[in-house]
Design a protein around this motif. Structure first.
Motif, PDB file in Angstrom:
ATOM      1  N   PRO A  79     -12.583 -15.619  -9.180  1.00 38.77           N
ATOM      2  CA  PRO A  79     -11.273 -15.343  -8.577  1.00 38.77           C
ATOM      3  C   PRO A  79     -10.766 -16.562  -7.813  1.00 38.77           C
ATOM      4  N   THR A  80      -9.462 -16.759  -7.835  1.00 39.16           N
ATOM      5  CA  THR A  80      -8.896 -17.900  -7.110  1.00 39.16           C
ATOM      6  C   THR A  80      -7.976 -17.478  -5.972  1.00 39.16           C
ATOM      7  N   GLY A  81      -7.181 -16.452  -6.172  1.00 40.30           N
ATOM      8  CA  GLY A  81      -6.257 -16.055  -5.120  1.00 40.30           C
ATOM      9  C   GLY A  81      -5.881 -14.594  -5.196  1.00 40.30           C
ATOM     10  N   SER A  82      -5.498 -14.057  -4.048  1.00 43.12           N
ATOM     11  CA  SER A  82      -5.114 -12.646  -3.968  1.00 43.12           C
ATOM     12  C   SER A  82      -3.934 -12.485  -3.027  1.00 43.12           C
ATOM     13  N   TYR A  83      -3.361 -11.285  -3.029  1.00 45.76           N
ATOM     14  CA  TYR A  83      -2.283 -10.934  -2.100  1.00 45.76           C
ATOM     15  C   TYR A  83      -2.851 -10.016  -1.034  1.00 45.76           C
ATOM     16  N   VAL A  84      -2.589 -10.365   0.226  1.00 41.94           N
ATOM     17  CA  VAL A  84      -3.148  -9.608   1.341  1.00 41.94           C
ATOM     18  C   VAL A  84      -2.046  -9.154   2.295  1.00 41.94           C
ATOM     19  N   VAL A  85      -2.373  -8.116   3.046  1.00 41.67           N
ATOM     20  CA  VAL A  85      -1.520  -7.608   4.129  1.00 41.67           C
ATOM     21  C   VAL A  85      -2.422  -7.366   5.329  1.00 41.67           C
ATOM     22  N   THR A  86      -1.834  -7.163   6.487  1.00 39.46           N
ATOM     23  CA  THR A  86      -2.636  -6.771   7.638  1.00 39.46           C
ATOM     24  C   THR A  86      -2.989  -5.293   7.506  1.00 39.46           C
ATOM     25  N   ALA A  87      -4.102  -4.913   8.112  1.00 44.43           N
ATOM     26  CA  ALA A  87      -4.512  -3.511   8.053  1.00 44.43           C
ATOM     27  C   ALA A  87      -3.463  -2.611   8.703  1.00 44.43           C
ATOM     28  N   ALA A  88      -2.834  -3.104   9.770  1.00 43.43           N
ATOM     29  CA  ALA A  88      -1.807  -2.307  10.452  1.00 43.43           C
ATOM     30  C   ALA A  88      -0.603  -2.069   9.542  1.00 43.43           C
ATOM     31  N   TRP A  89      -0.181  -3.130   8.837  1.00 41.16           N
ATOM     32  CA  TRP A  89       0.960  -2.986   7.921  1.00 41.16           C
ATOM     33  C   TRP A  89       0.601  -2.053   6.770  1.00 41.16           C
ATOM     34  N   ALA A  90      -0.625  -2.146   6.291  1.00 47.58           N
ATOM     35  CA  ALA A  90      -1.074  -1.292   5.191  1.00 47.58           C
ATOM     36  C   ALA A  90      -1.023   0.175   5.584  1.00 47.58           C
ATOM     37  N   GLN A  91      -1.403   0.467   6.808  1.00 44.83           N
ATOM     38  CA  GLN A  91      -1.408   1.849   7.269  1.00 44.83           C
ATOM     39  C   GLN A  91       0.013   2.407   7.357  1.00 44.83           C
ATOM     40  N   GLN A  92       0.967   1.550   7.699  1.00 50.70           N
ATOM     41  CA  GLN A  92       2.346   1.994   7.886  1.00 50.70           C
ATOM     42  C   GLN A  92       3.178   1.968   6.604  1.00 50.70           C
ATOM     43  N   HIS A  93       2.714   1.220   5.577  1.00 49.32           N
ATOM     44  CA  HIS A  93       3.546   1.026   4.384  1.00 49.32           C
ATOM     45  C   HIS A  93       2.782   1.274   3.083  1.00 49.32           C
ATOM     46  N   PRO A  94       2.136   2.416   2.936  1.00 51.05           N
ATOM     47  CA  PRO A  94       1.395   2.684   1.690  1.00 51.05           C
ATOM     48  C   PRO A  94       2.297   2.747   0.464  1.00 51.05           C
ATOM     49  N   ALA A  95       3.516   3.259   0.621  1.00 50.30           N
ATOM     50  CA  ALA A  95       4.425   3.364  -0.529  1.00 50.30           C
ATOM     51  C   ALA A  95       4.847   1.978  -1.018  1.00 50.30           C
ATOM     52  N   GLU A  96       5.107   1.067  -0.078  1.00 46.08           N
ATOM     53  CA  GLU A  96       5.508  -0.284  -0.455  1.00 46.08           C
ATOM     54  C   GLU A  96       4.360  -1.007  -1.166  1.00 46.08           C
ATOM     55  N   ILE A  97       3.135  -0.771  -0.690  1.00 43.03           N
ATOM     56  CA  ILE A  97       1.971  -1.399  -1.326  1.00 43.03           C
ATOM     57  C   ILE A  97       1.812  -0.883  -2.754  1.00 43.03           C
ATOM     58  N   ALA A  98       1.932   0.416  -2.942  1.00 45.01           N
ATOM     59  CA  ALA A  98       1.811   0.997  -4.291  1.00 45.01           C
ATOM     60  C   ALA A  98       2.898   0.460  -5.215  1.00 45.01           C
ATOM     61  N   ALA A  99       4.109   0.307  -4.689  1.00 45.92           N
ATOM     62  CA  ALA A  99       5.206  -0.232  -5.498  1.00 45.92           C
ATOM     63  C   ALA A  99       4.932  -1.681  -5.889  1.00 45.92           C
ATOM     64  N   PHE A 100       4.426  -2.472  -4.930  1.00 43.77           N
ATOM     65  CA  PHE A 100       4.092  -3.867  -5.205  1.00 43.77           C
ATOM     66  C   PHE A 100       3.015  -3.948  -6.279  1.00 43.77           C
ATOM     67  N   GLN A 101       1.984  -3.138  -6.148  1.00 47.32           N
ATOM     68  CA  GLN A 101       0.891  -3.138  -7.125  1.00 47.32           C
ATOM     69  C   GLN A 101       1.395  -2.754  -8.516  1.00 47.32           C
ATOM     70  N   ARG A 102       2.249  -1.746  -8.570  1.00 43.70           N
ATOM     71  CA  ARG A 102       2.760  -1.262  -9.853  1.00 43.70           C
ATOM     72  C   ARG A 102       3.590  -2.339 -10.565  1.00 43.70           C
ATOM     73  N   ALA A 103       4.486  -2.980  -9.811  1.00 47.05           N
ATOM     74  CA  ALA A 103       5.354  -3.997 -10.412  1.00 47.05           C
ATOM     75  C   ALA A 103       4.570  -5.242 -10.796  1.00 47.05           C
ATOM     76  N   LEU A 104       3.623  -5.652  -9.942  1.00 48.29           N
ATOM     77  CA  LEU A 104       2.851  -6.855 -10.236  1.00 48.29           C
ATOM     78  C   LEU A 104       1.956  -6.632 -11.457  1.00 48.29           C
ATOM     79  N   ARG A 105       1.402  -5.439 -11.570  1.00 50.83           N
ATOM     80  CA  ARG A 105       0.572  -5.115 -12.739  1.00 50.83           C
ATOM     81  C   ARG A 105       1.400  -5.216 -14.012  1.00 50.83           C
ATOM     82  N   ARG A 106       2.615  -4.694 -13.965  1.00 52.98           N
ATOM     83  CA  ARG A 106       3.494  -4.760 -15.133  1.00 52.98           C
ATOM     84  C   ARG A 106       3.770  -6.209 -15.520  1.00 52.98           C
TER      85      ARG A 106
END
Length: 335
Positions: free
Chosen positions: A234-261
């Protein structure tokens, strides 16, 4: 006769209403199947700022933005340029970004030594054989890996991917890296520094290898095979803070879905990455067709990322072991 006409009109109206309702239902279902729910696609979308670097790892992110995949998934992603993974994490800390691209080594360092509470939401890329090279001048100044001892070697960030991979190569070949004069430089500047003899060697990823070849530089060793990784790392990944992750699960799922596509598309159509390299990274069109492209994973793998954490611990870069399975946020089950 009049009654019959009214009944016919009423019957036609009912049939028409049924057809329109069925058509609307089918259209709504189709949107759901394509990943663009009507609720997400209408109205204002949450704005998400994501850092990116001018390297091929960023191709799926750039493509997803270009094609509107994030908007279709329900978020608006704004790119924030960053010179290195460390700079991306700094922007995350400073509130200038919600999602940061960083080398996996920089991420693990930030967690283990910087005390940052980060979560990995997606892997950007993995390096396979011949996607990176340790480059030297074509003047015989560094003929073998053993000759890297005591030389001036550049990396794009202390304890970043390029730094650690170079150290791994030297360790595999039993070369003492403590004798090296390390210096930090941005990838676009490294070929010129090498050519002007301001440094003696540096690891370069695409799209900078082709530019280096044109400046009388040559590959010394493939850090993937030469570092003992055989197939990929592995060379690189996308990260967020744990606090942001707790507050924005829908945004994370949307990001994952679009990036996977986007990752699936650029993998099946390498010409997309070549075009992005020409447009965004100013790579010559002919050179772009010859580049060896990285691997674009469809979801994050804690097992693969753990290889870095274990290597860093063995090198003493981090004092305590890090369990990557605790840091990875897996995409929703339907992905």
């Amino acid at each position: 006769m009049m009654r019959s006409s009214r009944l016919t009109t009423k019957r036609c109206s009912s049939v028409l209403s049924f057809v329109l309702a069925a058509t609307l239902l089918l259209a709504t279902s189709a949107c759901g199947l394509l990943g663009g729910d009507t609720d997400e696609s209408s109205g204002p979308r949450p704005k998400v700022a994501a850092t990116l670097m001018t390297i091929l790892d960023s191709a799926p992110l750039r493509w997803a933005i270009d094609q509107g995949y994030f908007r279709a998934a329900g978020i608006e992603v704004t790119p924030v340029p960053a010179e290195s993974g460390q700079a991306g994490i700094a922007k995350l800390q400073g509130g200038d970004a919600d999602i940061a691209y960083a080398g996996d080594v920089a991420i693990i360092s930030a967690v283990a030594t910087g005390g940052l509470d980060l979560r990995v939401i997606a892997q950007a890329a993995m390096a396979g054989p011949e996607t990176m090279w340790i480059m030297v001048r074509n003047d015989g100044s560094v003929p073998t890996v053993a000759d890297l001892a005591g030389k001036r070697i550049a990396h794009n960030g202390v304890n970043g991917v390029s730094h650690m991979l170079t150290r791994a190569v030297m360790a595999t070949h039993k070369v003492d890296d403590s004798t090296v004069q390390w210096t930090r430089a941005n990838f676009p500047d490294i070929p010129g520094l090498l050519a002007r003899k301001e440094i003696d060697a540096a690891l370069l990823p695409e799209p900078y290898i082709m530019a280096a070849n044109k400046q009388q530089l040559k590959p010394l060793i493939d850090p993937i095979k030469g570092g003992g990784f055989e197939q990929s790392i592995p060379t690189g990944s996308y990260v967020v803070t744990a606090a942001w992750a707790q507050q924005h699960p829908a945004e994370i799922a949307a990001f994952q879905r679009a990036l996977r596509r986007a990752a699936a598309e650029v993998t099946s159509k390498p010409e997309i990455v070549q075009q992005l390299a020409v447009r965004e990274m100013k790579v010559d069109a002919g050179d772009a067709q010859l580049m060896k492209l990285p691997i674009f994973p469809l979801k994050p793998s804690a097992v693969q990322l753990q290889r870095w954490a274990d290597l860093m611990h063995s090198f003493g870069v981090i004092k305590q072991p890090v369990r990557m399975s605790d840091l990875v946020i897996a995409p929703p089950p339907d992905q």
